[in-house]
Structure formats: C-alpha cells, structure tokens
Enzyme design. Structure first.
Site, PDB file in Angstrom:
ATOM      1  N   SER A 117       0.880  -1.175   0.025  1.00  0.00           N
ATOM      2  CA  SER A 117       0.008   0.079   0.010  1.00  0.00           C
ATOM      3  C   SER A 117       0.948   1.289  -0.034  1.00  0.00           C
ATOM      4  CB  SER A 117      -0.861   0.066   1.399  1.00  0.00           C
ATOM      5  OG  SER A 117      -2.011   0.918   1.106  1.00  0.00           O
TER       6      SER A 117
ATOM      7  N   GLU B 289     -10.031  -4.296  -5.704  1.00  0.00           N
ATOM      8  CA  GLU B 289      -9.876  -3.087  -4.984  1.00  0.00           C
ATOM      9  C   GLU B 289      -9.701  -1.985  -5.870  1.00  0.00           C
ATOM     10  OE1 GLU B 289      -5.535  -2.746  -3.446  1.00  0.00           O
ATOM     11  OE2 GLU B 289      -5.360  -4.814  -4.015  1.00  0.00           O
TER      12      GLU B 289
ATOM     13  N   HIS C 191      -7.261  -5.592  -0.805  1.00  0.00           N
ATOM     14  CA  HIS C 191      -6.353  -4.800  -0.579  1.00  0.00           C
ATOM     15  C   HIS C 191      -5.151  -5.509   0.390  1.00  0.00           C
ATOM     16  CE1 HIS C 191      -3.855  -1.280  -0.701  1.00  0.00           C
ATOM     17  NE2 HIS C 191      -4.205  -1.011   0.594  1.00  0.00           N
TER      18      HIS C 191
END
Length: 311
Positions: free
Chosen positions: A162, A256, A286
């Site tokens: 991320s 996602e 995610h």
C-alpha cells in the site's frame, strides 16, 4: 499478467473463516477511517500494533528491535538459519498516517519465511504530525544503515504494501536521482502509485472493494502531501522516470480500487523496458497477503519463487 481465482474452501479453511473475518474487520476499520484527529489516530495505531502482535506468524522466527538514531527498527530472522548475505527492507503500509513495528510483523515474518532472508522493518514518521518528505528521509536513513552494515545494494530487496509500496518506489527513484546503485528487486503488494486518484477504477470498483474507500484516500492524501502537486514523481511514482529500475513483482487484488495503480505501474515499467511481473488475484482485496488464508500463503510463495530466480 497472471490471474488467480479462489476455489471452494475445505472444511479446515471454513474453520478459519471466522478468524479471517475478525482480521478483516480490524483492518477495514483502519483503512476506511477518515477521522484523522489525534485521538482517533492514536486508537488506530494502537489497534494496528495489537493486531500485528496477535496475527503475525512468528513461530520459528527471531525478532530483534533496535533504535536507529531515534527511529524504531526491527529484524525478523528465520530460526532455521538464513541467508546472511541478503536482506529485505520492508516498508509497511497504513496510508502514511498509521502503521508501526507491530503491524509490520505480519508481512515481515511471512517474507522471512518464504525467502529465508532476514527482514528489516522500520517505523517511519507519520502524517499529519510529519507530512512528506519525512517518510522518504527515514527510508533513506534505513537504506544507508544497511549499506553501513556491509550489504551491497544488489544484496537488498525492497518490499512494501500500500503506502509502503509507494515508499519503496520513491526510495528507488531517489537513489536513482542521487546516482546510487539500486536494489536487486522490488516486491510490491497493492502499491499506492497515483495520489491523484483520477483513474476510473476508483469509481468502478468502489462497491466491490471491502477495504478501501475513495473518501479515505482523499483524507490521507491531504494530510500527507500538504498541498503539493500530486503528480510529482516523489509523491506519485507512477509519473516518474522508471528507466533502469530493477525487476519488480506486483501483486494486487481484483476487487480493490487501487487495482489500476498496479496495472498502470506495470505498463509504465514495461514501457521503460524494466522486468515486471503483475499478479492480479481475482475476488481478493487490498493487501490480502496479510490474512490467515490459503491464497495469502500461495501469493507469498510466489514472492519467494520470484526472488529465487534473481539470486
């Protein structure tokens, strides 16, 4: 690009479904939060610390925390023995507003298990208290520490999930700008590459994404970027000069809203003639690699196989 689908779960996997749902609930409460007031952030960060300590598969691992000039860092090493010549520098996620060593333990331990390499994670400074470029400066400090320990750049893999995937990319971009040697490879899990959030994917997959919301993305972008041009490569590495980058493995969930951040990064890397493997795991979310589930284990095994081909 490789596509992966889920099969019907076994009885044993069904028994773990409840645990998985609890973990998802905890992570969703962090990733979907838009209240960035001090008290709320403190709860999020403490929750991440606790989650990591409860969920991280630390059996068979040695864990060593240390202080690097005021920054908390930790090594995770396989007890069975490990390749001392190589190391993984792991950058945790959390939208640049949360994340800590406890949270890092989950993927750090999984990376150490599938590769046999020691994994170094670190607590970079967080927004809104410390907006960009504090995080990049902290990543450079840890990179320099690895070089001081005697690792060569070609002995180090940089991994991140991320926002940590964003940090892995901008660290590599900065090393390139400084004329320094680049890491051996990058391993990225649902990397955040475009802070403008302008791709239609953010709208098209909004109802399918069980973890992230566009409102959350906008809220963390505001406090992290501090009004800067979001197309700057050291904020949105998707728009940077990726020529000369090392081999990159990207894994992303099919559900996602950040899916296009990975697909477009793959396209940019190929355009720059850089080796890149993109794995899209359909019907997953995610950073699914953090979860106690079969697909997460398979995905991590792919990371180990990818790196084995390079070393």
């Amino acid at each position: 690009m490789a596509l992966f689908s889920r099969r019907a779960p076994t009885a044993e996997e069904n028994a773990e479904e409840r645990r998985l749902q609890l973990v998802m609930k905890a992570l969703k409460s962090i990733h979907a939060a838009v209240d960035l007031e001090a008290e709320s952030l403190d709860r999020q960060r403490k929750g991440q610390e606790l989650l990591g300590r409860l969920v991280a598969p630390m059996r068979g691992m040695d864990y060593e925390e240390f202080d690097l000039k005021g920054m908390k860092c930790a090594w995770v090493r396989p007890q069975r023995g490990y390749a001392r010549r190589y190391a993984i520098l792991y950058c945790h996620g959390g939208g640049y507003t949360s994340g800590n060593l406890g949270y890092s333990r989950i993927l750090a331990s999984k990376l150490a298990y599938v590769t046999g390499y020691p994994v170094l994670s670190f607590e970079y400074r967080l927004a809104p208290e410390h907006p960009y470029p504090a995080q990049l400066k902290d990543a450079l400090k840890v990179w320099d520490h690895l070089m001081y320990l005697g690792y060569g750049a070609r002995d180090v893999v940089v991994a991140g999930d991320s926002a940590g995937g964003n940090l892995a990319l901008i660290l590599t971009l900065m090393l390139k700008r400084q004329g320094r040697r680049l890491p051996r490879a990058l391993a990225l899990f649902s990397p955040w590459t475009d802070l403008t959030a302008s791709d239609p994917c953010y709208q098209e997959r909004a109802e399918r994404d069980p973890m992230l919301t566009l409102e959350y993305i906008h809220s963390i972008t505001r406090v992290y970027a501090g009004g800067r041009d979001l197309r700057l490569p050291l904020l949105s590495p998707l728009f940077g000069d990726l020529s000369g980058f090392p081999p990159v493995l990207i894994q992303v969930g099919g559900c996602e809203i950040l899916n296009s951040d990975s697909v477009r990064l793959r396209d940019r890397l190929i355009e720059a003639q850089c080796p890149c493997r993109l794995e899209v795991w359909e019907n997953l979310w995610h950073v699914f690699q953090m979860f106690p589930m079969r697909e997460a284990s398979e995905a991590m095994e792919h990371v180990g196989a990818f790196l084995l081909e390079l070393f």
